[in-house]
Design a protein around this motif. Structure first.
Motif, PDB file in Angstrom:
ATOM      1  N   ASP A   1       0.836  -1.202   0.000  1.00 43.66           N
ATOM      2  CA  ASP A   1       0.000   0.000   0.000  1.00 43.66           C
ATOM      3  C   ASP A   1       0.865   1.244   0.000  1.00 43.66           C
ATOM      4  OD1 ASP A   1      -2.306   1.412  -0.043  1.00 43.66           O
ATOM      5  OD2 ASP A   1      -2.553   1.415   2.141  1.00 43.66           O
ATOM      6  N   LEU A   2       1.915   1.239  -0.842  1.00 45.57           N
ATOM      7  CA  LEU A   2       2.793   2.396  -0.932  1.00 45.57           C
ATOM      8  C   LEU A   2       2.145   3.474  -1.758  1.00 45.57           C
ATOM      9  CD1 LEU A   2       6.338   0.816  -1.443  1.00 45.57           C
ATOM     10  CD2 LEU A   2       5.444   1.927   0.582  1.00 45.57           C
ATOM     11  N   HIS A   3       2.224   4.736  -1.306  1.00 45.73           N
ATOM     12  CA  HIS A   3       1.725   5.866  -2.073  1.00 45.73           C
ATOM     13  C   HIS A   3       2.393   7.109  -1.552  1.00 45.73           C
ATOM     14  CE1 HIS A   3      -1.138   4.954   1.208  1.00 45.73           C
ATOM     15  NE2 HIS A   3      -0.924   6.234   1.492  1.00 45.73           N
ATOM     16  N   CYS A   4       2.229   8.202  -2.321  1.00 50.32           N
ATOM     17  CA  CYS A   4       2.847   9.480  -1.945  1.00 50.32           C
ATOM     18  C   CYS A   4       2.226   9.970  -0.654  1.00 50.32           C
ATOM     19  CB  CYS A   4       2.651  10.486  -3.080  1.00 50.32           C
ATOM     20  SG  CYS A   4       3.228  12.154  -2.693  1.00 50.32           S
ATOM     21  N   PRO A   5       2.993  10.397   0.316  1.00 51.51           N
ATOM     22  CA  PRO A   5       2.433  10.861   1.586  1.00 51.51           C
ATOM     23  C   PRO A   5       1.716  12.195   1.456  1.00 51.51           C
ATOM     24  CG  PRO A   5       4.797  11.186   1.563  1.00 51.51           C
ATOM     25  CD  PRO A   5       4.477  10.402   0.327  1.00 51.51           C
TER      26      PRO A   5
END
Length: 547
Positions: free
Chosen positions: A29-33
């Motif tokens: 679930d990696l995404h831009c913070p």
């Protein structure tokens, strides 16, 4: 000791390792913070942050395989330095807060006010060093943080296309599609709207139209061929095929008789000479004529018939049968000769028909052609192509009407166009004939058994044949019987042959079962004005229909 397969960190308990993987390595679930752009790896997050959010580098999560202190391996028994622990805490806190914000904070309601893709100048930045800090929201008034709307309004849609989903933009509008197939269907809709005829001229439609046209052409050719063949059969059947008329048929018949030895050559030449003389004079040779038919019927009913109450008979009429020259097609002409033989014996018709005394069949054809030239029955003239002489054309009730009108005789056609009794019988026809003969009876006294009238006979036509009605018989039970003279049969009036001939003359309702019958009756002489009106009215015949 348990070692993390991603970053190499060693932990004592399995629960600590699960917590470590959940907080530190959220690979699924990696995404831009900042804008929540999804990513598959830390390299994509680093590349996106460095290009889209250079001001947010402090919050950038560290790659587990980098040489920074946050992901370096520490020997067993030694502790990590403070900067590494701090970076790891910041990263874990940021990811946890972003995850919780995405799941818990509902999307803001839409509104139609001004939209901005950047932070307001008056909005203070929160510190990201604290564990309880919240990340900056890069969002518009409408839509969820990180949505495509926010990316497009911020002026950087190309960053969205660099995502792993590989979104494709429409070359004709601003819509972005998620796959090439969706984009292709969308562009085809644009093309159909710009050129609506293009869809109608597709390959399948062209093929269907072509096949339909070929089927229509084939059907038309087949119908034209069938109509042509049917017309040829009709022409041959009705004697319009150019095979010759009365004279030619007579000559062929005599030639066959000579070839079979039934006729001597000398007799052949004698008969041929008589034929030529008859044709030249226009008068029938009388070979098929039988006189005294009505007289013979009168005597027969007075002496030999016991089961009838009354019998009505017409004026004297001669029987004309078919000869070798008109066998198979001359019934209409022969019935006209029968009617004419009766009119010549009855006033006032006799004085009007002095020039038409027993005409031959070719002469009758010539008389009908003269009637056409006078303007009578243009439709019939067109049907026969203005020509009857030299043909074996059949004629019917309308042609007899035309001929009588041209001769100055008033005629009337009554059409019994459908059966009026059980079993396709025509009782109305029989009743009409009885009423026709009753008009000359005297009602003051009881009529005799045999009633001789001065009325002309009736011309009776049905499909394929015609006959002459010379009387009607009424039996004791009230049933009626017509007395018909048939040109297709010979008539012998000798004392021994009358009883046999009467069986062919008497016709009961069960014997007349054709679908349609027409009766032609003579009703007086036409004046000059009446004849002119009849010529004009013959353009469209109006027969009386019963029922």
């Amino acid at each position: 000791m348990l070692t993390c397969e991603v970053c190499g960190e060693e932990l004592l308990l399995e629960e600590d390792m699960k917590t470590h993987l959940l907080l530190v390595h959220l690979e699924s679930d990696l995404h831009c913070p900042l804008c929540f752009l999804p990513a598959d790896s830390y390299d994509q997050v680093h590349a996106h942050m460095s290009e889209a959010h250079p001001e947010g580098q402090d919050n950038l999560p560290k790659h587990p395989s980098s040489t920074s202190a946050s992901t370096s391996r520490v020997p067993v028994g030694q502790s990590e330095d403070a900067p590494a622990k701090k970076a790891k805490c910041i990263r874990a806190s940021t990811l946890v807060n972003l995850k919780s914000q995405e799941q818990e904070i509902p999307p803001e309601p839409e509104h139609t006010g001004p939209v901005s893709g950047t932070l307001s100048a008056e909005e203070p930045e929160t510190s990201q060093e604290s564990d309880n800090s919240q990340p900056r929201e890069l969002c518009s008034s409408g839509g969820r943080p990180g949505s495509f709307q926010a990316m497009e309004r911020s002026g950087e849609p190309e960053q969205w296309l660099k995502s792993p989903q590989r979104l494709l933009s429409c070359p004709m509008c601003a819509l972005v599609c998620s796959s090439p197939s969706v984009l292709q269907e969308h562009v085809e809709l644009h093309l159909e709207e710009q050129n609506p005829e293009k869809g109608n001229s597709s390959t399948d439609l062209k093929l269907a139209v072509q096949l339909q046209q070929e089927e229509e052409d084939r059907r038309r050719r087949e119908e034209a061929w069938q109509e042509k063949e049917h017309f040829k059969k009709l022409q041959k059947h009705y004697g319009l095929d150019g095979s010759g008329g009365y004279r030619r048929q007579m000559e062929k018949t005599m030639e066959r008789e000579v070839a079979r030895g039934l006729l001597a050559p000398a007799d052949f030449h004698c008969k041929k000479a008589d034929l030529m003389e008859s044709l030249a004079s226009g008068i029938d040779d009388g070979r098929s004529r039988t006189c005294g038919a009505v007289e013979a019927l009168t005597e027969f009913y007075q002496t030999k018939v016991r089961d009838c109450v009354h019998v009505w008979l017409c004026a004297d009429t001669d029987h004309f049968g078919a000869s070798t020259g008109d066998k198979g097609w001359g019934c209409g002409y022969r019935n006209f000769q029968m009617l004419l033989s009766s009119l010549h014996r009855t006033e006032p018709y006799a004085s009007s028909l002095q020039g038409a005394c027993f005409p031959s069949i070719p002469q009758v054809q010539r008389m009908i052609e003269e009637a056409w030239k006078a303007g009578l029955d243009p439709q019939g003239a067109s049907h026969f192509n203005q020509r009857l002489q030299g043909t074996r054309a059949w004629i019917g009730a309308t042609d007899i009407y035309v001929l009588l009108t041209w001769l100055g005789v008033r005629a009337r056609i009554v059409d019994f166009h459908q059966p009026t009794g059980p079993g396709d019988t025509h009782p109305r026809l029989f009743d009409w004939v009885r009423q026709y003969f009753l008009q000359s009876s005297q009602s003051s006294r009881l009529p005799p058994k045999v009633i001789r009238t001065s009325l002309p006979p009736l011309y009776l036509q049905h499909q394929g044949h015609s006959r002459t009605v010379v009387g009607v018989e009424q039996k004791k039970n009230g049933s009626l019987c017509l007395l018909l003279l048939d040109p297709g049969s010979t008539l012998s009036l000798s004392s021994d042959a009358v009883s046999a001939a009467i069986r062919h003359i008497r016709k009961f309702p069960s014997s007349l079962k054709h679908k349609q019958y027409q009766l032609l009756t003579v009703q007086g002489v036409l004046s000059a004005e009446d004849k002119q009106a009849a010529v004009f009215n013959s353009r469209t015949f109006c027969a009386e229909r019963i029922p």
